[in-house]
Design a protein around this motif. Structure first.
Motif, mmCIF file in Angstrom:
data_model
loop_
_atom_site.group_PDB
_atom_site.id
_atom_site.type_symbol
_atom_site.label_atom_id
_atom_site.label_comp_id
_atom_site.label_asym_id
_atom_site.label_seq_id
_atom_site.Cartn_x
_atom_site.Cartn_y
_atom_site.Cartn_z
ATOM 1 N N SER A 202 33.751 44.354 36.057
ATOM 2 C CA SER A 202 32.957 45.659 36.068
ATOM 3 C C SER A 202 33.341 46.367 34.588
ATOM 4 C CB SER A 202 32.937 46.475 37.301
ATOM 5 O OG SER A 202 34.348 46.973 36.907
ATOM 6 N N LYS A 203 34.591 46.415 34.005
ATOM 7 C CA LYS A 203 34.780 47.116 32.940
ATOM 8 C C LYS A 203 34.393 46.342 31.728
ATOM 9 C CE LYS A 203 38.906 49.516 34.537
ATOM 10 N NZ LYS A 203 39.872 48.332 35.061
ATOM 11 N N ASN A 204 34.293 44.962 31.653
ATOM 12 C CA ASN A 204 33.954 44.229 30.341
ATOM 13 C C ASN A 204 32.855 43.431 30.783
ATOM 14 O OD1 ASN A 204 34.013 42.419 28.686
ATOM 15 N ND2 ASN A 204 35.971 41.665 28.603
ATOM 16 N N ASP A 205 31.813 43.750 30.305
ATOM 17 C CA ASP A 205 30.614 42.865 30.786
ATOM 18 C C ASP A 205 30.310 41.721 30.193
ATOM 19 O OD1 ASP A 205 30.048 43.774 28.344
ATOM 20 O OD2 ASP A 205 28.274 45.122 28.759
ATOM 21 N N ARG A 206 31.332 41.087 29.063
ATOM 22 C CA ARG A 206 31.365 40.018 28.337
ATOM 23 C C ARG A 206 32.208 39.015 29.422
ATOM 24 N NH1 ARG A 206 29.110 37.604 24.833
ATOM 25 N NH2 ARG A 206 30.408 35.721 24.136
ATOM 26 N N LEU A 207 33.144 39.440 30.231
ATOM 27 C CA LEU A 207 34.003 38.640 30.692
ATOM 28 C C LEU A 207 33.236 37.768 31.801
ATOM 29 C CD1 LEU A 207 36.935 37.721 31.406
ATOM 30 C CD2 LEU A 207 37.373 39.861 32.711
ATOM 31 N N SER A 208 33.689 36.480 31.839
ATOM 32 C CA SER A 208 32.776 35.691 32.890
ATOM 33 C C SER A 208 34.314 34.804 33.635
ATOM 34 C CB SER A 208 31.911 34.796 32.203
ATOM 35 O OG SER A 208 32.470 34.044 31.339
ATOM 36 N N TYR A 209 33.695 34.451 34.930
ATOM 37 C CA TYR A 209 34.694 33.750 35.604
ATOM 38 C C TYR A 209 33.917 32.271 36.146
ATOM 39 C CZ TYR A 209 37.316 38.336 36.470
ATOM 40 O OH TYR A 209 37.948 39.586 36.253
ATOM 41 N N LEU A 210 35.097 31.274 36.244
ATOM 42 C CA LEU A 210 34.705 30.285 37.064
ATOM 43 C C LEU A 210 35.515 30.303 38.117
ATOM 44 C CD1 LEU A 210 33.113 27.415 37.315
ATOM 45 C CD2 LEU A 210 35.094 26.283 36.158
ATOM 46 N N PHE A 211 35.188 30.455 39.101
ATOM 47 C CA PHE A 211 36.036 30.794 40.373
ATOM 48 C C PHE A 211 36.032 29.479 41.224
ATOM 49 C CE2 PHE A 211 38.451 34.024 42.731
ATOM 50 C CZ PHE A 211 38.449 33.372 44.101
ATOM 51 N N ILE A 212 37.158 28.795 41.139
ATOM 52 C CA ILE A 212 37.319 27.568 42.052
ATOM 53 C C ILE A 212 38.030 27.939 43.210
ATOM 54 C CG2 ILE A 212 38.146 25.128 41.986
ATOM 55 C CD1 ILE A 212 38.055 25.263 38.907
ATOM 56 N N SER A 213 37.433 27.377 44.297
ATOM 57 C CA SER A 213 38.193 27.661 45.662
ATOM 58 C C SER A 213 37.583 26.872 46.703
ATOM 59 C CB SER A 213 37.815 29.193 46.128
ATOM 60 O OG SER A 213 38.609 29.222 47.423
ATOM 61 N N HIS A 214 38.333 26.714 47.762
ATOM 62 C CA HIS A 214 37.813 25.896 48.958
ATOM 63 C C HIS A 214 37.514 26.962 50.145
ATOM 64 C CE1 HIS A 214 41.969 26.352 50.024
ATOM 65 N NE2 HIS A 214 41.656 26.438 51.457
ATOM 66 N N ASP A 215 37.597 28.159 49.733
ATOM 67 C CA ASP A 215 37.402 29.412 50.805
ATOM 68 C C ASP A 215 36.123 30.036 50.302
ATOM 69 O OD1 ASP A 215 37.135 31.725 52.153
ATOM 70 O OD2 ASP A 215 39.181 32.528 51.521
ATOM 71 N N LEU A 216 35.262 29.600 51.293
ATOM 72 C CA LEU A 216 33.596 29.880 51.088
ATOM 73 C C LEU A 216 33.530 31.485 51.229
ATOM 74 C CD1 LEU A 216 32.444 26.984 53.380
ATOM 75 C CD2 LEU A 216 32.116 26.954 50.884
#
Lengths: 327, 318, 310, 329
Positions: D208-222
């Motif tokens: 929320s503080k840095n609008d350019r920051l993007s994530y690739l969030f890898i998980s098996h927890d839906l």
């Protein structure tokens, strides 16, 4: 339902360099025949240690069962020595256990059917041939394809899911009265975990065996468990049927846990602070440092016993209990 | 399993070739030119440069090194190790009857180590912290740290000189005079076996302690087995696997140790032959003995590897 | 465990909160913990003290030893132990006790130099093999297997007689038999350390291969290396003694325990002490180094470095 | 197909990653593990893309290919518009500052021999982002506070921190280079429920503080993926089988595997659990060594048709940006 197991005042300590750790602190709970109960809590809350204490599988140099009694079918197991004949008859015969890590829970240098057959020859004294036959039959019951051939495989040739099925099969071989599943599905993928849970649910109901489900996954508790005990810092802080707890959680920690599970649209409210260290704990309520409802009395008086709320619902939160009597 | 065996065979062959090259080169670096040795040994009066040259050519020492090496290697495979410079005996035959002596002592010491080591290790691990554990640990440490020649001297002094129970040197083959051979080889075997027993006991103890903390041992307890059954059926086999791999180094220790033991007890084995050859600069003998000893070590570690492959199911279905 | 009430306005912790519980246990004084675990076993303490004593003996040999190492007293050769010569004299009338004291210099110097030399060479090659993997690693490891196939005593015999048999010659002869051990140890350690995510993190940050090698991988191989070096001190001293005993080690008249054992061996009947005393000295020194090695293994074991707070 | 729109942080097109399996005497290659087989998606600035799937589906491999820890066998990896699929280490160095990796195991992702301050500050040193020691210490302290740790812990060592705190250190290290992409590879699965919630909140706050920051969030927890991601991709055996906005995917799941995956994860609510119709898949997760022909899911799929075992279903738009790869949908 008939009372199968009553644990009261169970306390287990571990001597470490930084002092003695009270891993299980005055824990009391009961299990009826054919009932599925849950032991829920975060790592370090003593849920696994409590079950290892019931089975007296605590490694002796550092750990010691200091107090309490374990009434199973009318006899107090703690009276028996760790390696006594009676205790060996109970372990694997009357109460069996399934552990968490499928990769390391089976002897890598022994075939599957010999490891399973061992339980039968040990407890029922039947010969190797019949033991093998029953093992192969159990392998098919737990859903392992082509059990005849697979029985002679070594553990490293099976997938994690398959190995855990072997463990479940092994634990059911002597038709025990109770099975303790210590995080039995934590290391598995979602779809494989679902398969294994359904399998255990069916077999436990079919053979009317009691099941103690030790887990930190609230979803599993919600779906499969009748009655649940919530543990924190070595103590049971609340217990009751799954519906009672979800409908009206009577302890701030349980409430916090329920709010920690991400739900769409709701803002996550984490429990502040850090899990407590178990070294020389003060007698006051263990959740005190992280509790938002704490009051002056919480600081002075020791943590209350599990007090009845209604139905099967018990809690140890003084504030919640007082709140009950006022309104 | 087949690929495991074939890979191990190739591995052993490569090692032998490398070792033979290394030994061949090392010997060439030794001080003193073989031709001069030969000349001084045959007391030729006047030696003209041409004669030396002819001798060098005759012995084939003027050919490029790789050719000499190839020629020597082929000869070696046919069992012809050339002749000793100093006492002109055929090296191959001499090694033949000496190798039995060294192997008699070496192998019996190795077997004792193979049997006693694990037993001591298991007992001390199972009775951890108790008296027998401390006793075995101290003995093991002494076994590793005491110099072999010193233990030999002690035994000779105590049993030989003071009590006059055992002969203090020499060696007779068992089929010649069994009782004498037994008395004579008692001390050397004990000294040679001390190292392997100590090292194997220490390794077995730590590997048993490690296996004891494994999950499948907790499963064995949870199945209702008592301590004796857990140890016999689950702990021993799994803890012996790393010990088997260690036996390759034990053999190296035994073969290497023969040099010292045979010098102390004056036993006409390959080790003594090696030392005498070194002292008298008889390099063909040194070269042959080194290669043979290394061959023994490599072949026996190959057997140990194959035994390990057969014991450990994870390798069988590679 | 101190409880310090402070409020941390930390995001992610659910805003303003009174944290009664100290965020971290008090810092574990690393050195004090190391010393506590190291000296936990009495035998390790004894070993450590003996090593210190022998090192002091070696340094102050000139002061301690009643006689010079080469001083010959020709009219009481092979004397029995008496008030002047506490352990008697050898075949050339030299005082046995003084020679044993001076002998510690050879043993320690050979031990230390050999171990440092072999450790340095072995570690470097091991690092290269471990990090390069592929063909280079298998070539290096095959050569190492070959080196280790030759019985170590035989190898050092040959190498010792190639070089002049002074202290340097013996050191190199013994070092050659020890450095393959380090190659195997470090190669194994590098391979296991590379499994950790922090090595992959280093690569994902774009740091050079060398930086990862020396900043992340090597420091995490140090503990087993230090333990191995201590253990190898004992092996080096034993090898030197065996070489000297076989007459191919340190040249007489230098006082070397192995050689003294050999000289005394001829007079075993009359003066057993001439062989037994130096041999005992070797055993005591090697035993002590092994005990120090065991103590170091426990003290440097990451598992025992104290667990995190929960 | 999803074309590489201008301004995306990451675009991967037909990404293939095969790992050779060598066996036998001369270690000859006998087969390929097709870890990734034609994977395409993109991540917009400030967006979190969830990547869900079971072990062996290739979700970790995707993350590592994007951060170029592996050189992809086929296809294109674009980062901020630049094709980095085959660029060498030297020119990757600048780009690596802008992407970071957070790992699953808190105990193996921090170097035990380095103090926590040095660990977090390492990217600053590698990319020379600070001029003086003073500036370095300030920046490290700032990173500690941003990740919810108190700055006076910079000289403590990793073994003195709890699992949750170590993940915060990993996140602080990832933030050091002021990245525009953080690949979080199962960042919370090794943590307890309460600690997971703290980390999820932290990740959201940072975004929320840095609008350019993007994530690739890898998980098996839906549940966690649904909570934190704007868009979610479901992977099975090296392929993306379904990709759409998070809400849409959970409300109107199309692909049979996604449906089974969702039903396999028990919801922590007994009342809702009672009403749910549970689909229990039979059989084990197949090995990527020799995947089944056609659609890899067809042997376990309740709706499998003949066509499914013959041709690989392409990823097509089933309406409103909800892509699915199935013949029966």
């Amino acid at each position: 339902m008939e009372r199968l197991l009553t644990v009261s005042g169970l306390t287990t300590e571990f001597r470490t360099e930084r002092g003695t750790v009270k891993a299980v602190n005055d824990v009391s709970y009961h299990v009826d025949e054919g009932e599925i109960i849950g032991l829920v809590g975060e790592s370090g809350c003593g849920k696994s240690v409590s079950q290892l204490s019931v089975m007296q599988l605590i490694p002796n140099p550092p750990g010691k069962i200091v107090a309490g009694s374990v009434e199973f079918e009318g006899q107090d197991l703690l009276r028996y020595g760790r390696e006594s004949r009676e205790m060996c008859a109970i372990r694997g015969g009357r109460i069996s256990m399934v552990f968490q890590e499928p990769m390391t829970s089976l002897n890598p240098a022994m075939t599957i059917c010999r490891q399973m057959g061992e339980v039968l020859t040990e407890h029922l004294g039947i010969d190797k041939a019949e033991a093998r036959e029953r093992s192969v039959d159990m392998l098919s019951q737990v859903g392992i394809p082509d059990p005849g051939k697979r029985a002679d495989d070594y553990p490293h040739q099976l997938s994690g899911g398959m190995r855990q099925r072997v463990m479940v099969g092994m634990s059911m071989l002597c038709n025990p009265k109770m099975i303790i599943a210590d995080e039995a599905t934590t290391a598995l993928d979602a779809t494989i975990q679902a398969q294994l849970l359904e399998l255990m649910y069916e077999m436990v109901n079919k053979y009317h065996t009691a099941l103690v489900m030790v887990t930190h996954n609230l979803g599993i508790v919600a779906r499969y468990v009748h009655r649940v005990n919530v543990m924190y810092a070595g103590r049971i802080i609340e217990s009751g049927t799954v519906r009672e707890l979800w409908a009206n959680p009577m302890h701030p920690y349980t409430e916090g846990l329920l709010k920690c599970v991400p739900k769409l649209g709701e803002r996550l409210v984490p429990i502040k602070g850090m899990p407590p260290s178990l070294i020389n704990r003060p007698p006051t309520c263990p959740f005190l440092p992280r509790c938002r409802l704490r009051q002056k009395s919480c600081f002075e008086e020791p943590v209350p016993e599990l007090t009845h709320v209604e139905g099967d619902h018990y809690t140890t939160c003084r504030v919640r209990l007082e709140g009950l009597t006022d309104d | 399993m087949l690929t495991y065996i074939v890979r191990r065979l190739i591995h052993a062959f490569v090692v032998i070739v490398i070792v033979s090259i290394a030994v061949f080169i090392l010997i060439r670096l030794l001080p003193g030119d073989p031709i001069e040795m030969l000349i001084s040994q045959t007391q030729l009066t006047e030696t003209t440069p041409e004669m030396i040259e002819a001798l060098r050519h005759d012995k084939g020492l003027d050919r490029p090194l790789p050719v000499q090496y190839a020629d020597w290697f082929v000869q070696m495979i046919r069992g012809d190790f050339g002749t000793s410079i100093m006492r002109n005996f055929d090296i191959g035959k001499e090694i033949g009857n000496r190798v039995t002596v060294t192997l008699m002592i070496g192998l019996s010491a190795f077997v004792i180590g193979l049997v006693l080591g694990p037993i001591l290790g298991i007992v001390s691990a199972v009775r951890r912290g108790k008296f027998v554990d401390n006793l075995v640990t101290v003995i093991a440490n002494i076994g590793i740290t005491a110099p072999a020649f010193w233990v030999g001297i002690l035994l000779i002094f105590f049993f030989g000189v003071r009590l006059k129970l055992l002969p203090i040197y020499g060696y007779t083959l068992p089929w010649d005079d069994f009782w004498m051979s037994f008395k004579q080889s008692l001390m050397p075997i004990f000294v040679t076996a001390l190292g392997p027993i100590a090292t194997t006991a220490r390794q077995t103890r730590s590997s048993v302690l490690e296996v004891m903390s494994e999950d499948y041992i907790r499963t064995a307890w949870a199945k209702g087995l008592n301590e004796r059954k857990v140890i016999l059926r689950h702990i021993i086999k799994n803890s012996l696997l790393p010990v088997v791999t260690l036996q390759g180094t034990m053999l190296r220790m035994v073969v290497g140790g023969s040099v010292v033991v045979e010098t102390v007890f004056v036993i006409p084995g390959m080790g003594k032959m090696m030392v005498d050859a070194m002292l008298s600069h008889d390099y063909p003998v040194v070269q042959a003995v080194t290669v043979i000893m290394t061959l023994v070590v490599v072949l026996s570690s190959l057997i140990v590897d194959l035994l390990y492959g057969w014991l450990d199911p994870r390798i069988q279905y590679d | 465990m101190t409880t310090k009430t402070d409020s941390i306005n930390a995001p992610g912790l659910g805003g303003e909160v009174d944290i009664l519980e100290e965020q971290l246990l008090p810092p574990v004084n690393e050195f004090r913990r190391f010393v506590k675990v190291f000296f936990r076993r009495k035998i390790v303490l004894i070993g450590f003290i003996i090593v210190v004593l022998i090192v002091a003996m070696a340094i102050f040999a000139d002061v301690i030893a009643p006689f010079g190492p080469y001083e010959q007293d020709l009219h009481n050769v092979l004397a029995a132990p008496d008030s002047t010569h506490l352990l008697g004299t050898d075949s050339l009338g030299r005082d046995l006790l003084s020679r044993i004291i001076y002998g510690s210099r050879v043993a320690l110097s050979v031990g230390v130099i050999t171990v440092l030399l072999s450790a340095a060479v072995g570690t470097l090659i091991g690092l290269v093999a471990g990090y390069a993997e592929g063909a280079l690693q298998s070539v290096i490891m095959r050569l190492t297997d070959a080196m280790m196939a030759i019985p170590s005593l035989i190898l050092s015999l040959i190498v010792a007689s190639i070089l002049n048999r002074g202290v340097l010659g013996v050191v190199i002869a013994v070092a050659i038999t020890l450095f393959p051990g380090y190659i195997r140890l470090i190669n194994g350690q590098v391979l296991s350390v590379k499994q950790n995510d922090y090595v992959m993190a280093g690569r994902s940050m774009g740091s050079h291969k060398a930086r990862i090698m020396f900043r992340h991988i090597l420091p995490n191989c140090l503990s087993p290396l230090i333990v191995q070096m201590t253990m190898m001190m004992g092996v080096a001293i034993l090898s030197e003694a065996s070489l000297s005993f076989l007459g191919l080690g340190i040249l007489p008249p230098t006082a070397a325990w192995g050689g003294m054992c050999y000289d005394g061996y001829k007079y075993l009947m009359m003066r057993p002490l001439l062989s037994i005393a130096p041999g005992l000295a070797i055993m005591v020194l090697v035993f002590s180094f092994n005990m120090v090695g065991d103590g170091l293994r426990d003290a440097l074991d990451p598992k025992l470095r104290g667990t995190s707070s929960n | 197909m999803i074309e590489a729109a201008r301004g995306n942080i990451v675009d991967i097109v037909n990404l293939k990653m095969y790992f050779p399996v060598r066996r036998g005497l001369l270690k000859r290659k006998i087969a390929d593990v097709k870890a990734l087989d034609d994977v395409s998606f993109s991540i917009r600035p400030g967006e979190t893309l969830g990547l869900v799937g079971e072990s062996g589906c290739g979700k970790t491999t995707v993350g590592r290919c994007i951060v170029r820890l592996y050189r992809p066998t086929g296809g294109i990896v674009m980062f901020e518009g630049a094709d980095i699929s085959h660029s060498g280490e030297s020119d990757l160095r600048q780009i690596r500052r802008k992407m970071a990796l957070v790992f699953q195991d808190p105990y193996s992702s921090l170097d035990p021999r380095m103090s926590s301050g040095d660990i977090v500050g390492e990217p600053l040193k590698i990319h020379h982002l600070v001029k003086s020691k003073k500036e370095y210490d300030e920046r490290v302290a700032e990173l500690f506070i941003m990740s919810g740790l108190s700055p006076d812990m910079t000289d403590r060592y990793p073994h003195e921190f709890s699992g949750g705190q170590r993940q915060r250190l990993s996140i602080a290290r990832a933030l050091a280079g002021d990245p525009s992409l953080i690949v979080c590879d199962e960042p919370i699965s090794a943590l307890d429920v309460s600690m997971q919630a703290q980390i999820l909140n932290l990740l959201q706050e940072l975004q929320s503080k840095n609008d350019r920051l993007s994530y690739l969030f890898i998980s098996h927890d839906l549940l966690a993926v649904q909570y934190i991601s704007q868009r979610v991709a479901v992977m099975y055996l090296g392929r993306v089988v379904e990709i759409s906005d998070a809400g849409e995917l959970y409300a109107n799941t199309l692909h049979p595997y996604s449906i089974a995956l969702l039903s396999a994860q028990p919801l922590p609510d007994p009342v809702a659990e009672e009403k749910r119709h549970r689909i229990i898949l039979t059989g084990d997760v197949p090995t990527p060594l020799n995947p089944p022909a056609g659609c890899a899911f067809h042997p376990r799929c309740p709706r499998a048709k003949k066509e499914c075992s013959e041709s690989v279903p392409p990823l097509r738009d089933a309406g409103g940006g909800h892509f699915v790869a199935c013949h029966c949908v």
